[in-house]
Write a protein that holds these residues in place. Sequence first.
Motif, PDB file in Angstrom:
ATOM      1  N   MET A 161     -10.304   8.440  -0.932  1.00 32.83           N
ATOM      2  CA  MET A 161     -10.902   8.905   0.322  1.00 32.83           C
ATOM      3  C   MET A 161     -11.173  10.398   0.225  1.00 32.83           C
ATOM      4  N   ASN A 162     -12.418  10.758   0.344  1.00 33.18           N
ATOM      5  CA  ASN A 162     -12.830  12.151   0.277  1.00 33.18           C
ATOM      6  C   ASN A 162     -13.438  12.583   1.608  1.00 33.18           C
ATOM      7  N   ASN A 163     -13.511  13.876   1.790  1.00 34.94           N
ATOM      8  CA  ASN A 163     -14.104  14.441   3.011  1.00 34.94           C
ATOM      9  C   ASN A 163     -13.532  13.755   4.254  1.00 34.94           C
ATOM     10  N   LEU A 164     -12.228  13.712   4.318  1.00 36.41           N
ATOM     11  CA  LEU A 164     -11.573  13.025   5.424  1.00 36.41           C
ATOM     12  C   LEU A 164     -11.805  13.735   6.741  1.00 36.41           C
ATOM     13  N   LYS A 165     -11.865  12.922   7.790  1.00 34.09           N
ATOM     14  CA  LYS A 165     -12.111  13.417   9.135  1.00 34.09           C
ATOM     15  C   LYS A 165     -10.934  13.025  10.034  1.00 34.09           C
ATOM     16  N   PRO A 166     -10.718  13.740  11.105  1.00 29.71           N
ATOM     17  CA  PRO A 166      -9.615  13.369  12.011  1.00 29.71           C
ATOM     18  C   PRO A 166      -9.708  11.921  12.484  1.00 29.71           C
ATOM     19  N   GLU A 167     -10.913  11.413  12.637  1.00 28.70           N
ATOM     20  CA  GLU A 167     -11.074  10.021  13.074  1.00 28.70           C
ATOM     21  C   GLU A 167     -10.699   9.000  12.010  1.00 28.70           C
TER      22      GLU A 167
ATOM     23  N   ALA B 113       0.838  -1.196   0.000  1.00 28.80           N
ATOM     24  CA  ALA B 113       0.000   0.000   0.000  1.00 28.80           C
ATOM     25  C   ALA B 113       0.872   1.244   0.000  1.00 28.80           C
ATOM     26  N   SER B 114       0.388   2.290  -0.651  1.00 26.37           N
ATOM     27  CA  SER B 114       1.110   3.555  -0.697  1.00 26.37           C
ATOM     28  C   SER B 114       0.116   4.691  -0.862  1.00 26.37           C
ATOM     29  N   GLY B 115       0.623   5.905  -0.721  1.00 25.02           N
ATOM     30  CA  GLY B 115      -0.215   7.073  -0.957  1.00 25.02           C
ATOM     31  C   GLY B 115      -0.669   7.799   0.286  1.00 25.02           C
ATOM     32  N   GLY B 116      -0.295   7.294   1.446  1.00 24.06           N
ATOM     33  CA  GLY B 116      -0.689   7.957   2.677  1.00 24.06           C
ATOM     34  C   GLY B 116       0.046   9.277   2.864  1.00 24.06           C
ATOM     35  N   GLY B 117      -0.389  10.025   3.848  1.00 22.12           N
ATOM     36  CA  GLY B 117       0.245  11.306   4.124  1.00 22.12           C
ATOM     37  C   GLY B 117      -0.575  12.112   5.097  1.00 22.12           C
ATOM     38  N   LEU B 118      -0.234  13.381   5.172  1.00 23.01           N
ATOM     39  CA  LEU B 118      -0.923  14.314   6.061  1.00 23.01           C
ATOM     40  C   LEU B 118      -1.878  15.166   5.236  1.00 23.01           C
ATOM     41  N   VAL B 119      -3.114  15.259   5.692  1.00 25.00           N
ATOM     42  CA  VAL B 119      -4.121  16.046   4.985  1.00 25.00           C
ATOM     43  C   VAL B 119      -5.016  16.726   6.004  1.00 25.00           C
ATOM     44  N   GLN B 120      -5.544  17.864   5.639  1.00 26.94           N
ATOM     45  CA  GLN B 120      -6.465  18.567   6.523  1.00 26.94           C
ATOM     46  C   GLN B 120      -7.852  17.952   6.444  1.00 26.94           C
ATOM     47  N   ALA B 121      -8.591  18.112   7.509  1.00 26.92           N
ATOM     48  CA  ALA B 121      -9.963  17.637   7.522  1.00 26.92           C
ATOM     49  C   ALA B 121     -10.725  18.228   6.334  1.00 26.92           C
ATOM     50  N   GLY B 122     -11.527  17.390   5.706  1.00 25.34           N
ATOM     51  CA  GLY B 122     -12.243  17.794   4.514  1.00 25.34           C
ATOM     52  C   GLY B 122     -11.493  17.535   3.222  1.00 25.34           C
ATOM     53  N   GLY B 123     -10.228  17.181   3.345  1.00 27.51           N
ATOM     54  CA  GLY B 123      -9.421  16.920   2.161  1.00 27.51           C
ATOM     55  C   GLY B 123      -9.568  15.505   1.640  1.00 27.51           C
ATOM     56  N   SER B 124      -8.762  15.180   0.640  1.00 26.66           N
ATOM     57  CA  SER B 124      -8.830  13.878  -0.027  1.00 26.66           C
ATOM     58  C   SER B 124      -7.441  13.254  -0.145  1.00 26.66           C
ATOM     59  N   LEU B 125      -7.445  11.946  -0.188  1.00 27.28           N
ATOM     60  CA  LEU B 125      -6.244  11.169  -0.470  1.00 27.28           C
ATOM     61  C   LEU B 125      -6.645   9.964  -1.298  1.00 27.28           C
ATOM     62  N   LYS B 126      -5.731   9.519  -2.113  1.00 26.06           N
ATOM     63  CA  LYS B 126      -5.951   8.299  -2.884  1.00 26.06           C
ATOM     64  C   LYS B 126      -4.844   7.320  -2.534  1.00 26.06           C
ATOM     65  N   LEU B 127      -5.235   6.203  -1.953  1.00 24.74           N
ATOM     66  CA  LEU B 127      -4.279   5.157  -1.633  1.00 24.74           C
ATOM     67  C   LEU B 127      -4.229   4.150  -2.777  1.00 24.74           C
ATOM     68  N   SER B 128      -3.058   3.601  -2.973  1.00 21.76           N
ATOM     69  CA  SER B 128      -2.867   2.579  -3.996  1.00 21.76           C
ATOM     70  C   SER B 128      -2.375   1.296  -3.351  1.00 21.76           C
ATOM     71  N   CYS B 129      -2.723   0.201  -3.960  1.00 18.77           N
ATOM     72  CA  CYS B 129      -2.256  -1.109  -3.516  1.00 18.77           C
ATOM     73  C   CYS B 129      -1.710  -1.827  -4.745  1.00 18.77           C
ATOM     74  N   ALA B 130      -0.422  -2.089  -4.733  1.00 16.83           N
ATOM     75  CA  ALA B 130       0.235  -2.775  -5.839  1.00 16.83           C
ATOM     76  C   ALA B 130       0.415  -4.240  -5.491  1.00 16.83           C
TER      77      ALA B 130
ATOM     78  N   THR C 246      -2.798  10.632   8.109  1.00 13.14           N
ATOM     79  CA  THR C 246      -3.036  11.520   9.235  1.00 13.14           C
ATOM     80  C   THR C 246      -3.917  12.671   8.773  1.00 13.14           C
ATOM     81  N   VAL C 247      -5.033  12.853   9.471  1.00 12.54           N
ATOM     82  CA  VAL C 247      -5.960  13.922   9.126  1.00 12.54           C
ATOM     83  C   VAL C 247      -5.968  14.926  10.260  1.00 12.54           C
ATOM     84  N   SER C 248      -5.560  16.131   9.943  1.00 13.29           N
ATOM     85  CA  SER C 248      -5.504  17.166  10.970  1.00 13.29           C
ATOM     86  C   SER C 248      -6.808  17.957  11.004  1.00 13.29           C
ATOM     87  N   SER C 249      -7.149  18.421  12.184  1.00 13.17           N
ATOM     88  CA  SER C 249      -8.408  19.170  12.345  1.00 13.17           C
ATOM     89  C   SER C 249      -8.214  20.657  12.123  1.00 13.17           C
TER      90      SER C 249
END
Length: 122
Positions: free
Chosen positions: A82-88, A5-22, A119-122
């Motif tokens: 992953m869209n509309n990310l939340k701190p949880e 798995a890859s693509g993780g990182g730090l994003v603000q709440a409400g943001g988006s991330l796309k994870l990949s699995c190779a 990691t989703v920051s508030s």
Amino acid sequence: VQLQASGGGLVQAGGSLKLSCAASGGTFSRYALGWFRQAPGKEREFVGVIDWRAQSISYADFVKGRFTIRRDNAKNMAYLQMNNLKPEDTAVYYCAADPRFDSARVGTMNYWGQGTKVTVSS
């Protein structure tokens, strides 16, 4: 089959991330592909699963409408949008594969990849 798995990182709440699995080392198209996560101090939990033909997809209740799983068997890849990310949603996210679609809900997947931290920051 080996998974990464890859693509993780730090994003603000409400943001988006796309994870990949190779996937490598096996016939990826024969396996259901599940996504799981483990937050600090908590047990691993099911996020969602897609069957080998991408015809059946199931999500945990807490991600419905925010997360989308898809796969590209020709590329031996799967994705978790992953869209509309939340701190949880902060956790280490893992992809896993198993011949049986139903294995995901109970977490008994045969093959597990190393996780990627979100990691989703508030």
